[in-house]
Design a protein around this motif. Structure first.
Motif, PDB file in Angstrom:
ATOM      1  N   GLU A 157     -37.535 -70.773   7.270  1.00 58.76           N
ATOM      2  CA  GLU A 157     -36.959 -69.881   6.251  1.00 58.76           C
ATOM      3  C   GLU A 157     -37.184 -68.411   6.610  1.00 58.76           C
ATOM      4  O   GLU A 157     -36.275 -67.584   6.510  1.00 58.76           O
ATOM      5  N   SER A 158     -38.400 -68.085   7.070  1.00 61.78           N
ATOM      6  CA  SER A 158     -38.726 -66.697   7.412  1.00 61.78           C
ATOM      7  C   SER A 158     -37.887 -66.212   8.591  1.00 61.78           C
ATOM      8  O   SER A 158     -37.299 -65.124   8.551  1.00 61.78           O
ATOM      9  N   PHE A 159     -37.826 -67.013   9.650  1.00 62.15           N
ATOM     10  CA  PHE A 159     -37.068 -66.602  10.833  1.00 62.15           C
ATOM     11  C   PHE A 159     -35.573 -66.544  10.549  1.00 62.15           C
ATOM     12  O   PHE A 159     -34.886 -65.626  11.012  1.00 62.15           O
ATOM     13  N   SER A 160     -35.050 -67.508   9.800  1.00 63.64           N
ATOM     14  CA  SER A 160     -33.613 -67.517   9.494  1.00 63.64           C
ATOM     15  C   SER A 160     -33.226 -66.298   8.669  1.00 63.64           C
ATOM     16  O   SER A 160     -32.244 -65.612   8.974  1.00 63.64           O
ATOM     17  N   ASN A 161     -34.001 -66.024   7.612  1.00 61.95           N
ATOM     18  CA  ASN A 161     -33.706 -64.868   6.768  1.00 61.95           C
ATOM     19  C   ASN A 161     -33.856 -63.558   7.539  1.00 61.95           C
ATOM     20  O   ASN A 161     -33.066 -62.624   7.376  1.00 61.95           O
ATOM     21  N   PHE A 162     -34.882 -63.496   8.397  1.00 55.60           N
ATOM     22  CA  PHE A 162     -35.107 -62.278   9.164  1.00 55.60           C
ATOM     23  C   PHE A 162     -33.965 -62.022  10.144  1.00 55.60           C
ATOM     24  O   PHE A 162     -33.441 -60.901  10.231  1.00 55.60           O
ATOM     25  N   ILE A 163     -33.563 -63.043  10.889  1.00 56.37           N
ATOM     26  CA  ILE A 163     -32.488 -62.872  11.882  1.00 56.37           C
ATOM     27  C   ILE A 163     -31.185 -62.505  11.192  1.00 56.37           C
ATOM     28  O   ILE A 163     -30.475 -61.586  11.620  1.00 56.37           O
ATOM     29  N   THR A 164     -30.857 -63.208  10.112  1.00 53.17           N
ATOM     30  CA  THR A 164     -29.614 -62.903   9.396  1.00 53.17           C
ATOM     31  C   THR A 164     -29.635 -61.487   8.843  1.00 53.17           C
ATOM     32  O   THR A 164     -28.669 -60.731   8.986  1.00 53.17           O
ATOM     33  N   GLY A 165     -30.746 -61.126   8.204  1.00 56.24           N
ATOM     34  CA  GLY A 165     -30.856 -59.775   7.642  1.00 56.24           C
ATOM     35  C   GLY A 165     -30.794 -58.699   8.700  1.00 56.24           C
ATOM     36  O   GLY A 165     -30.128 -57.667   8.526  1.00 56.24           O
ATOM     37  N   MET A 166     -31.477 -58.907   9.835  1.00 54.06           N
ATOM     38  CA  MET A 166     -31.484 -57.902  10.895  1.00 54.06           C
ATOM     39  C   MET A 166     -30.109 -57.737  11.526  1.00 54.06           C
ATOM     40  O   MET A 166     -29.703 -56.620  11.878  1.00 54.06           O
ATOM     41  N   LEU A 167     -29.371 -58.830  11.707  1.00 54.43           N
ATOM     42  CA  LEU A 167     -28.029 -58.731  12.277  1.00 54.43           C
ATOM     43  C   LEU A 167     -27.101 -57.938  11.350  1.00 54.43           C
ATOM     44  O   LEU A 167     -26.335 -57.077  11.812  1.00 54.43           O
ATOM     45  N   ILE A 168     -27.165 -58.226  10.060  1.00 52.34           N
ATOM     46  CA  ILE A 168     -26.333 -57.490   9.100  1.00 52.34           C
ATOM     47  C   ILE A 168     -26.734 -56.020   9.083  1.00 52.34           C
ATOM     48  O   ILE A 168     -25.878 -55.121   9.107  1.00 52.34           O
ATOM     49  N   GLU A 169     -28.044 -55.763   9.046  1.00 54.87           N
ATOM     50  CA  GLU A 169     -28.529 -54.383   9.009  1.00 54.87           C
ATOM     51  C   GLU A 169     -28.157 -53.628  10.271  1.00 54.87           C
ATOM     52  O   GLU A 169     -27.819 -52.438  10.235  1.00 54.87           O
ATOM     53  N   ALA A 170     -28.195 -54.295  11.440  1.00 52.47           N
ATOM     54  CA  ALA A 170     -27.852 -53.655  12.712  1.00 52.47           C
ATOM     55  C   ALA A 170     -26.378 -53.252  12.740  1.00 52.47           C
ATOM     56  O   ALA A 170     -26.029 -52.156  13.208  1.00 52.47           O
ATOM     57  N   VAL A 171     -25.518 -54.131  12.241  1.00 51.84           N
ATOM     58  CA  VAL A 171     -24.082 -53.810  12.205  1.00 51.84           C
ATOM     59  C   VAL A 171     -23.829 -52.624  11.282  1.00 51.84           C
ATOM     60  O   VAL A 171     -23.066 -51.698  11.618  1.00 51.84           O
ATOM     61  N   ILE A 172     -24.475 -52.622  10.116  1.00 47.25           N
ATOM     62  CA  ILE A 172     -24.290 -51.518   9.170  1.00 47.25           C
ATOM     63  C   ILE A 172     -24.790 -50.201   9.760  1.00 47.25           C
ATOM     64  O   ILE A 172     -24.105 -49.175   9.718  1.00 47.25           O
ATOM     65  N   TYR A 173     -25.996 -50.227  10.338  1.00 45.19           N
ATOM     66  CA  TYR A 173     -26.579 -48.998  10.885  1.00 45.19           C
ATOM     67  C   TYR A 173     -25.770 -48.477  12.075  1.00 45.19           C
ATOM     68  O   TYR A 173     -25.481 -47.276  12.168  1.00 45.19           O
ATOM     69  N   GLY A 174     -25.386 -49.375  12.998  1.00 44.56           N
ATOM     70  CA  GLY A 174     -24.578 -48.946  14.134  1.00 44.56           C
ATOM     71  C   GLY A 174     -23.242 -48.364  13.705  1.00 44.56           C
ATOM     72  O   GLY A 174     -22.777 -47.366  14.272  1.00 44.56           O
ATOM     73  N   SER A 175     -22.622 -48.968  12.695  1.00 37.87           N
ATOM     74  CA  SER A 175     -21.341 -48.448  12.187  1.00 37.87           C
ATOM     75  C   SER A 175     -21.517 -47.078  11.540  1.00 37.87           C
ATOM     76  O   SER A 175     -20.679 -46.179  11.727  1.00 37.87           O
ATOM     77  N   MET A 176     -22.606 -46.899  10.803  1.00 36.67           N
ATOM     78  CA  MET A 176     -22.873 -45.593  10.179  1.00 36.67           C
ATOM     79  C   MET A 176     -23.034 -44.504  11.237  1.00 36.67           C
ATOM     80  O   MET A 176     -22.490 -43.399  11.107  1.00 36.67           O
ATOM     81  N   VAL A 177     -23.779 -44.809  12.302  1.00 37.57           N
ATOM     82  CA  VAL A 177     -23.995 -43.822  13.368  1.00 37.57           C
ATOM     83  C   VAL A 177     -22.682 -43.501  14.072  1.00 37.57           C
ATOM     84  O   VAL A 177     -22.356 -42.326  14.295  1.00 37.57           O
ATOM     85  N   ALA A 178     -21.919 -44.531  14.423  1.00 37.18           N
ATOM     86  CA  ALA A 178     -20.665 -44.310  15.151  1.00 37.18           C
ATOM     87  C   ALA A 178     -19.662 -43.528  14.304  1.00 37.18           C
ATOM     88  O   ALA A 178     -19.036 -42.565  14.795  1.00 37.18           O
ATOM     89  N   ILE A 179     -19.486 -43.927  13.044  1.00 38.41           N
ATOM     90  CA  ILE A 179     -18.518 -43.244  12.176  1.00 38.41           C
ATOM     91  C   ILE A 179     -18.957 -41.807  11.909  1.00 38.41           C
ATOM     92  O   ILE A 179     -18.146 -40.873  11.940  1.00 38.41           O
ATOM     93  N   GLY A 180     -20.254 -41.605  11.649  1.00 34.50           N
ATOM     94  CA  GLY A 180     -20.760 -40.255  11.413  1.00 34.50           C
ATOM     95  C   GLY A 180     -20.590 -39.358  12.622  1.00 34.50           C
ATOM     96  O   GLY A 180     -20.195 -38.190  12.503  1.00 34.50           O
ATOM     97  N   MET A 181     -20.863 -39.872  13.822  1.00 35.60           N
ATOM     98  CA  MET A 181     -20.684 -39.081  15.043  1.00 35.60           C
ATOM     99  C   MET A 181     -19.212 -38.755  15.269  1.00 35.60           C
ATOM    100  O   MET A 181     -18.870 -37.664  15.748  1.00 35.60           O
ATOM    101  N   TRP A 182     -18.343 -39.708  14.932  1.00 37.34           N
ATOM    102  CA  TRP A 182     -16.901 -39.453  15.091  1.00 37.34           C
ATOM    103  C   TRP A 182     -16.445 -38.367  14.105  1.00 37.34           C
ATOM    104  O   TRP A 182     -15.637 -37.507  14.465  1.00 37.34           O
ATOM    105  N   ILE A 183     -16.953 -38.399  12.878  1.00 32.82           N
ATOM    106  CA  ILE A 183     -16.576 -37.387  11.876  1.00 32.82           C
ATOM    107  C   ILE A 183     -17.033 -35.996  12.314  1.00 32.82           C
ATOM    108  O   ILE A 183     -16.293 -35.016  12.203  1.00 32.82           O
ATOM    109  N   PHE A 184     -18.268 -35.900  12.820  1.00 32.10           N
ATOM    110  CA  PHE A 184     -18.817 -34.597  13.232  1.00 32.10           C
ATOM    111  C   PHE A 184     -18.475 -34.248  14.681  1.00 32.10           C
ATOM    112  O   PHE A 184     -18.963 -33.244  15.207  1.00 32.10           O
ATOM    113  N   GLN A 185     -17.655 -35.099  15.303  1.00 29.88           N
ATOM    114  CA  GLN A 185     -17.138 -34.845  16.650  1.00 29.88           C
ATOM    115  C   GLN A 185     -18.247 -34.716  17.694  1.00 29.88           C
ATOM    116  O   GLN A 185     -18.196 -33.870  18.590  1.00 29.88           O
TER     117      GLN A 185
END
Length: 391
Positions: free
Chosen positions: A230-258
């Motif tokens: 349960e711990s490993f499954s929840n951790f891996i799932t949560g980290m993958l979702i969080e990584a996609v969100i964080y990477g998208s925020m960085v990429a979109i923000g960098m694109w906005i600020f050129q």
């Protein structure tokens, strides 16, 4: 008496054998370590295959639930698992290909620009040292160069040669990865087999546990494994979702600020976000270096931007997506990352948090159970005392 003497003799023989084995291991520890290293080298691809299967199962199980829902066709039911495995592998392969497509071309471009800009950087630094003589008359440029033993042409040439050698080393490292092709094949075969036969493998392990363990030990082991899963499954799932969100925020923000290299830095940030606590810092450092190849002032603004994004990620996204799933307080998360990284390096950064979460949940459950038992005993003692007083 004879029976007691026999048991005592067997006990003595048992401990003598244990002592003899330990003494043999200590006296021949070099040979033992060599054998253990060989065994680990042989087993590591197999163990890695099971770990890879565990991760892929999180995606495969969700895909399998939606394939041929409500069908009674035996052929389609038998086809469900193989099709889910193929779809899972395709998604993983596609994701890796997209990441490499985003990173490699821009990384090559950044390295090329860095190599080309090195002579300009050294010229600027040389002019800065010469200008110091006008600001501080007591400073003598020629005397400083002589004392330091600097030769700008030699230094620039050595740095450029080092950069070129670094590029060649990276190419050779990529080429050497082909030598690990056999291990990759073994990992893939083991993971596919484990996914296809996971129910059978679990049933076999359960049978072994029931035969060789007592009922109490089997129940305790089952509970520990269930909490760990349960711990490993929840951790891996949560980290993958969080990584996609964080990477998208960085990429979109960098694109906005050129900012330059938006897609590359966003991808790197998302990938390194899988390393708790320190991954975001490493990605910020890499991103700042890449942006600095284009503009030093932009690199300063990038650091300000990434600090803001990291604050949003650590205070809002991570606690909601990952923190709630693993149930581990922030201080213990930090300790788990620090200790895990110190003991196991990169692997420790990844598994330290779910292992700590598992231990935390098991310890909390044990404490709650013991407190409950103590409360019941205390209540019974109070009842007995009240009965004595009344009588």
């Amino acid at each position: 008496m004879n029976g007691r003497d026999d048991r005592l003799d067997r006990l003595v023989i048992k401990y003598l054998i244990i002592i003899a084995v330990l003494a043999t291991v200590v006296l021949n520890y070099h040979t033992v370590i060599a054998y253990l290293s060989t065994i680990w080298r042989v087993l590591s691809p197999i163990l890695s295959g099971f770990v890879f299967a565990f991760i892929l199962n999180l995606l495969m199980s969700n895909i399998e639930k939606y394939l041929f829902i409500g069908t009674e066709n035996e052929r389609l039911i038998k086809l469900r698992r193989p099709l889910a495995i193929l779809m899972t592998l395709f998604i993983v392969l596609l994701s890796v290909s997209v990441i490499l497509w985003l990173i490699i071309p821009q990384l090559i471009s950044a390295i090329r620009i860095t190599i080309e800009s090195l002579p300009l950087v050294f010229n600027m630094f040389q002019r800065l040292l010469k200008n110091l003589e006008e600001i501080y008359p007591e400073y003598n440029y020629n005397a400083f160069i002589t004392q330091a033993g600097l030769n700008w042409d030699t230094v620039a040439g050595e740095i450029t040669s080092f950069a070129n050698g670094l590029v060649e080393s990276m190419i050779s490292v990529v080429a050497s990865l082909s030598s690990y092709a056999l291990n990759l094949v073994i990992i893939l075969v083991v993971s596919v087999y484990a996914l296809y036969s996971k129910e059978k493998l679990i049933s076999q392990f359960k049978r072994i546990g029931k035969v060789y363990l007592s009922a109490k030990m089997y129940a305790q082991l089952t509970y520990v494994l269930r909490v760990t899963n349960e711990s490993f499954s929840n951790f891996i799932t949560g980290m993958l979702i969080e990584a996609v969100i964080y990477g998208s925020m960085v990429a979109i923000g960098m694109w906005i600020f050129q900012f330059p290299y938006a897609a590359m830095v966003g991808t790197i940030s998302g990938a390194l976000a899988l390393i708790p606590m320190v991954g975001a810092l490493i990605s910020a450092f890499i991103g700042a270096l890449l942006v600095m190849t284009q503009s030093f002032s932009q690199a300063i603004f990038f650091l300000i931007f990434i600090i803001v994004v990291q604050q949003l990620e650590s205070n809002i996204i991570y606690p909601r997506v990952v923190g709630g799933s693993i149930g581990l307080p922030g201080i213990w998360t930090f300790i788990a990352v620090t200790v895990g990284g110190g003991l196991l390096g990169g692997l420790g950064f990844l598994v330290g948090v779910p292992i700590a979460s598992t231990i935390y949940k098991l310890l909390r459950k044990d404490v709650e159970t013991r407190e409950h038992i103590d409360a019941i005993i205390h209540e019974e003692q109070l009842k007995e005392m009240n009965g004595v007083v009344r009588s």
